[in-house]
Scaffold this active site. Structure first.
Site, PDB file in Angstrom:
ATOM      1  N   ASP A   1       9.669   2.883   1.667  1.00  0.00           N
ATOM      2  CA  ASP A   1       8.485   3.671   2.000  1.00  0.00           C
ATOM      3  C   ASP A   1       8.262   3.566   3.508  1.00  0.00           C
ATOM      4  O   ASP A   1       7.666   2.609   3.994  1.00  0.00           O
ATOM      5  CB  ASP A   1       7.280   3.140   1.215  1.00  0.00           C
TER       6      ASP A   1
ATOM      7  N   PHE B   1       0.864  -1.182   0.000  1.00  0.00           N
ATOM      8  CA  PHE B   1       0.000   0.000   0.000  1.00  0.00           C
ATOM      9  C   PHE B   1       0.898   1.228   0.000  1.00  0.00           C
ATOM     10  O   PHE B   1       1.535   1.544   0.999  1.00  0.00           O
ATOM     11  CB  PHE B   1      -0.938   0.049   1.207  1.00  0.00           C
TER      12      PHE B   1
ATOM     13  N   LYS C   1       3.134  11.338   6.712  1.00  0.00           N
ATOM     14  CA  LYS C   1       2.314  11.150   7.906  1.00  0.00           C
ATOM     15  C   LYS C   1       2.861  11.882   9.138  1.00  0.00           C
ATOM     16  O   LYS C   1       2.641  13.066   9.298  1.00  0.00           O
ATOM     17  CB  LYS C   1       2.082   9.669   8.171  1.00  0.00           C
TER      18      LYS C   1
END
Length: 416
Positions: free
Chosen positions: A240, A152, A269
């Site tokens: 990531d 994801f 984030k």
């Protein structure tokens, strides 16, 4: 211990009316739990009726430092009074410090700032391709990037082109070519694809821990093996760390658990402190030096407000306090979850630090149903596939609150 006292709302609102109004005027691309939040501090949220809820999701790691952290709010307020946006048409006085401090935190040289995690991943894809053509000499149009099953990395058209999740991928064709998908954790499969591609592979893009897939931790030695394979073949290893990074696993970056330093960090984030969206690609001057003026950019990327908040996030991470808390409280979290496995209510637990994927016995309910039952008890988590729930509290949570939240989970699973 007893649940914390509920706080009265002034005035109380009807959550059902607010949810109905939201459904009437918003696209239904999310299915939130039926709670309407009005305020938050630390690890606690208060809904519009005045009821308090313990946040064990932390905005999918965007809120590593909790809600309304005083240091982050102060940095944001001070910058709000001075300057919020110039675009990159002009320099501003927070940009140089942000780039230097973030590069230093990563042990890298150069930063390319963006806003959202998906923008950062898109930027990493463009970086790898441009580097492949300009530095490696890959023939135009032949650059390939290897990714993992169950990944994801975001929701853009290019990113969902290499997703294996039918819900994320369906109905968005035609898909962007140039990606090879291999099983996560399988070094032999990765090596086979690298060999088959010859010199056309420019990067391997991986999550050091796969979050959306259920907090999947790769086998020991996998990340180190990826690092070795990519180094041997002059291929970029792009990590990531949007969810796994910035303290969540007990280290600044999840790659550190295997002593691995990738060629490229993809961050987001928690870098924005839960206040503003901040993301970045961080790498060497050679890699990010492939960009020339006008070839890539973002109006809001690296804006003064984002830089001010992110600088405070970096300063907080440099103390090591939050990494230590994640490691120590993570041990407490996983010990408690292991007892539920022993009791048969949980099939498996995965994770690292203050991050866990919990596979509940399907006979006890779906992940959504378990999340709704926990909501009734004042605990907020979120399901993923099947009967799996994710637990990722803010790193500022205290032992007593973590224990209380886990007691509610135990009661939901064992007492019904």
């Amino acid at each position: 211990m007893a649940a914390p006292a509920e706080l009265p709302a002034e005035p109380a609102a009807d959550p059902a009316e607010l949810i109905t109004a939201a459904d009437a005027h918003s696209a239904h691309n999310y299915r939130p739990l039926p709670v309407v939040i009005a305020s938050g501090r630390g690890a606690w949220l208060t809904d519009v009726t005045g009821r308090r809820h313990l946040d064990l999701l932390a905005g999918y790691s965007a809120l590593n430092f909790g809600h309304g952290h005083p240091r982050l709010l102060a940095a944001a307020r001070e910058q709000l009074e001075r300057l919020t946006l110039t675009s990159r048409a002009f320099h501003h006085d927070r940009f140089a410090a942000f780039c230097a401090e973030l590069a230093g935190l990563c042990g890298m040289e150069t930063v390319l700032p963006m806003n959202t995690g998906a923008e950062a991943v898109e930027t990493a894809v463009k970086t790898a391709r441009k580097w492949g053509y300009r530095v490696r000499g890959v023939p135009e149009g032949r650059a390939r990037i290897v990714v993992a099953e169950n990944n994801f990395h975001g929701r853009t058209t290019t990113i969902v082109s290499f997703s294996t999740d039918p819900e994320a991928r369906a109905d968005y064709a035609p898909y962007t070519p140039g990606f090879d998908i291999v099983p996560y954790g399988d070094l032999a499969a990765l090596e086979a694809v690298l060999d088959a591609n010859g010199d056309d592979t420019v990067a391997v893009l991986l999550e050091p821990i796969q979050g959306e897939a259920g907090v999947l931790v790769p086998p020991p030695g996998y990340l180190a093996g990826v690092r070795e394979l990519t180094r041997e073949r002059d291929v970029l290893f792009m990590a990531d760390e949007i969810q796994s990074g910035l303290g969540r696993t007990g280290r600044t970056f999840a790659c550190e658990h295997e002593g691995v330093v990738p060629d490229v960090y993809v961050l987001g984030k928690a870098l924005g402190g839960g206040i503003v969206p901040v993301s970045a690609v961080v790498s060497s001057a050679e890699v990010l030096g492939v960009f020339r003026p006008g070839e890539h950019g973002s109006t809001f990327g690296g804006n003064p407000l984002a830089c001010a908040v992110a600088l405070e996030v970096i300063a907080m991470l440099r103390t090591g306090e939050y990494q230590r808390r994640a490691a120590e409280l993570g041990d407490r979290l996983h010990r408690a979850l292991d007892t539920l496995t022993d009791d048969g209510a949980v099939r498996a637990v995965r994770g690292r630090g203050l991050w866990a994927g919990v596979d509940v016995d399907p006979a006890l309910g779906t992940g959504r149903e378990i999340s709704e039952r926990l909501l009734e008890r004042g605990v907020l988590v979120k399901d993923t596939h099947g009967s799996t729930i994710r637990i990722a509290p803010p790193l500022v949570i205290c032992e007593e609150d973590l224990d209380w939240g886990l007691e509610q989970l135990r009661a939901v699973l064992l007492d019904g």
